[in-house]
Structure formats: C-alpha cells, structure tokens
Write an enzyme that holds these catalytic residues in place. Structure first.
Site, PDB file in Angstrom:
ATOM      1  N   ARG A  35      23.121 -16.937   4.961  1.00 13.19           N
ATOM      2  CA  ARG A  35      22.506 -18.100   4.966  1.00 13.19           C
ATOM      3  C   ARG A  35      21.996 -18.557   6.372  1.00 13.19           C
ATOM      4  O   ARG A  35      20.816 -19.164   6.590  1.00 13.19           O
ATOM      5  CB  ARG A  35      23.568 -19.223   4.600  1.00 13.19           C
ATOM      6  CG  ARG A  35      23.350 -19.131   3.083  1.00 13.19           C
ATOM      7  CD  ARG A  35      24.767 -20.077   2.501  1.00 13.19           C
ATOM      8  NE  ARG A  35      26.166 -19.733   3.284  1.00 13.19           N
ATOM      9  CZ  ARG A  35      27.333 -20.070   2.878  1.00 13.19           C
ATOM     10  NH1 ARG A  35      27.536 -20.858   2.193  1.00 13.19           N
ATOM     11  NH2 ARG A  35      28.559 -19.340   3.730  1.00 13.19           N
ATOM     12  N   LYS A  89      44.228 -18.332  -3.823  1.00  9.63           N
ATOM     13  CA  LYS A  89      43.564 -19.718  -3.602  1.00  9.63           C
ATOM     14  C   LYS A  89      43.973 -20.507  -4.586  1.00  9.63           C
ATOM     15  O   LYS A  89      44.380 -20.273  -5.656  1.00  9.63           O
ATOM     16  CB  LYS A  89      42.183 -19.314  -3.488  1.00  9.63           C
ATOM     17  CG  LYS A  89      41.542 -18.822  -2.296  1.00  9.63           C
ATOM     18  CD  LYS A  89      39.975 -18.962  -2.155  1.00  9.63           C
ATOM     19  CE  LYS A  89      39.691 -18.625  -1.085  1.00  9.63           C
ATOM     20  NZ  LYS A  89      38.091 -18.446  -1.128  1.00  9.63           N
ATOM     21  N   HIS A 137      23.542 -18.925  -4.960  1.00  6.12           N
ATOM     22  CA  HIS A 137      23.993 -17.551  -5.546  1.00  6.12           C
ATOM     23  C   HIS A 137      22.848 -17.073  -6.343  1.00  6.12           C
ATOM     24  O   HIS A 137      22.538 -15.723  -6.325  1.00  6.12           O
ATOM     25  CB  HIS A 137      25.002 -17.745  -6.397  1.00  6.12           C
ATOM     26  CG  HIS A 137      26.543 -17.956  -5.638  1.00  6.12           C
ATOM     27  ND1 HIS A 137      27.560 -19.186  -6.060  1.00  6.12           N
ATOM     28  CD2 HIS A 137      27.016 -17.491  -4.417  1.00  6.12           C
ATOM     29  CE1 HIS A 137      28.323 -19.094  -5.236  1.00  6.12           C
ATOM     30  NE2 HIS A 137      28.377 -18.087  -4.200  1.00  6.12           N
ATOM     31  N   SER A 190      29.666 -23.281  -2.145  1.00  7.22           N
ATOM     32  CA  SER A 190      30.576 -23.890  -3.143  1.00  7.22           C
ATOM     33  C   SER A 190      31.529 -24.755  -2.734  1.00  7.22           C
ATOM     34  O   SER A 190      31.883 -25.666  -3.091  1.00  7.22           O
ATOM     35  CB  SER A 190      31.401 -22.376  -3.860  1.00  7.22           C
ATOM     36  OG  SER A 190      30.660 -21.596  -4.249  1.00  7.22           O
TER      37      SER A 190
END
Ligand code: PNS
Length: 167
Positions: free
Chosen positions: A98, A45, A21, A136
């Site tokens: 990514r 979540k 990040h 993460s």
C-alpha cells in the site's frame, strides 16, 4: 502440448476481507491462471472472525469481482506460508503493497520465504491509491467506534461485523 497452470497463493489474515484485498485479487488475475486466497489460521491471535467465517465471507464476495479467466479458490492453512504454497503447487506468493511503510516488512517476509522455498517467487502488486490506507485492523477499529467504513469493505462483510457487535 503440455500446458502448466500458473498458480499463485494470496496469503493473509483477512480478518476481515477489505476492498483493498479484492483490489489485489483483481489486479493479480490477469497474471495467473489460478489464485488460492489462503487464510492463515493463526492460533496466537484473537480474531474477530473464525477462519471458517472468513473463508465463507471471501467465497461469498468473490463472485462480485471480475477476475476474467483466472480461477479463484479459497483455502485456509496453518504453519508456514512457503510450505502451503509448495503443497498446492503454487509458483508465486502475491502480496499487496500500500505504501513505502509496508515495504520493509514485506521484503523481509519475501526474502525469508525465498530462503525457505527458493522455487517460489513473491510478486508485489501496488494497491489502488484509494485503498492505500485501508487495513483490516483499521477497519475493525473504526467500525467498533462507530465510524463509517462504507466503500472500504464489502457490504456483506460490514453486515457480518454489525451482527458480531450486536451479540
Ligand atoms: O494479512 P497479514 O496479516 O498481513 O498476512 C501475514 C501473513 C499471513 C502473510 C504472514 O504472517 C505469514 O506468512 N504467516 C505464516 C507464517 C509464516 O510463514 N511466517 C514466516 C513468513 S516469512
């Protein structure tokens, strides 16, 4: 002369913040005058860190990143990313890519966001190769199972994860 501030948002869950990040924040800083790191408050979540904890960690780590003239702000939001971007007068949404596997999901989100708010463009930035596998979710999984994550998440974040696990 009227100058307008080029403001972008960088939305995400940031549970927790990784060096991936920070790499995207650094790479986007020469492009914008202001970037709002926007932490999603997602009630569905079960995050490791509360939104407040995530915002606090991001604010504490940000001074270690050289972002030149670009001002970085931290905020949280609920609801649609496109609505939040509009509310803070951003003209762009920054997302990091990514690997090719990220692209399909990111493309769908970008097109949906453009449909919701045609005045806001999504800007994709390629993460540094050294972070191409960092997420993460993976960091939490490896850390919880006792694996090493040094260099992939900020030291402060690692310390807070250790505190969480020891409770
Ligand atoms: O860090 P993440 O989990 O990859 O970030 C995903 C995020 C927060 C950018 C995405 O889930 C999102 O924008 N959620 C807010 C709700 C929304 O706007 N959904 C429609 C997007 S097309």
């Amino acid at each position: 002369m009227i100058t307008t501030v080029k403001r972008a948002i960088f939305p995400g869950s940031f549970d927790p913040l990784t060096h991936g990040h920070l790499d995207i924040i650094k790479r986007s800083s020469p492009i914008f005058d202001e970037i709002v790191v926007a932490v999603l408050n997602n009630a569905d979540k079960h995050p490791m860190f509360s939104v407040e904890e995530r915002c606090e960690m991001i604010s504490e780590v940000l001074p270690t990143v050289d972002t030149g003239e670009c001002r970085i702000l931290v905020d949280s939001f609920s609801g649609l990313t496109a609505d939040f971007a509009k509310r803070v007068n951003a003209t762009a949404i920054v997302r990091g890519i990514r690997a090719v596997s990220d692209y399909e999901y990111e493309l769908r989100m970008a097109l949906m966001n453009r449909r919701l708010e045609p005045s806001i463009e999504t800007v994709f930035l390629m993460a540094g190769e050294e972070y191409s596998y960092v997420s993460s979710t993976l960091m939490k999984q490896v850390f919880e199972l006792g694996g090493r994550v040094e260099g992939l998440i900020p030291e402060l974040v690692e310390a807070r994860m250790r505190e969480k696990l020891s409770r």
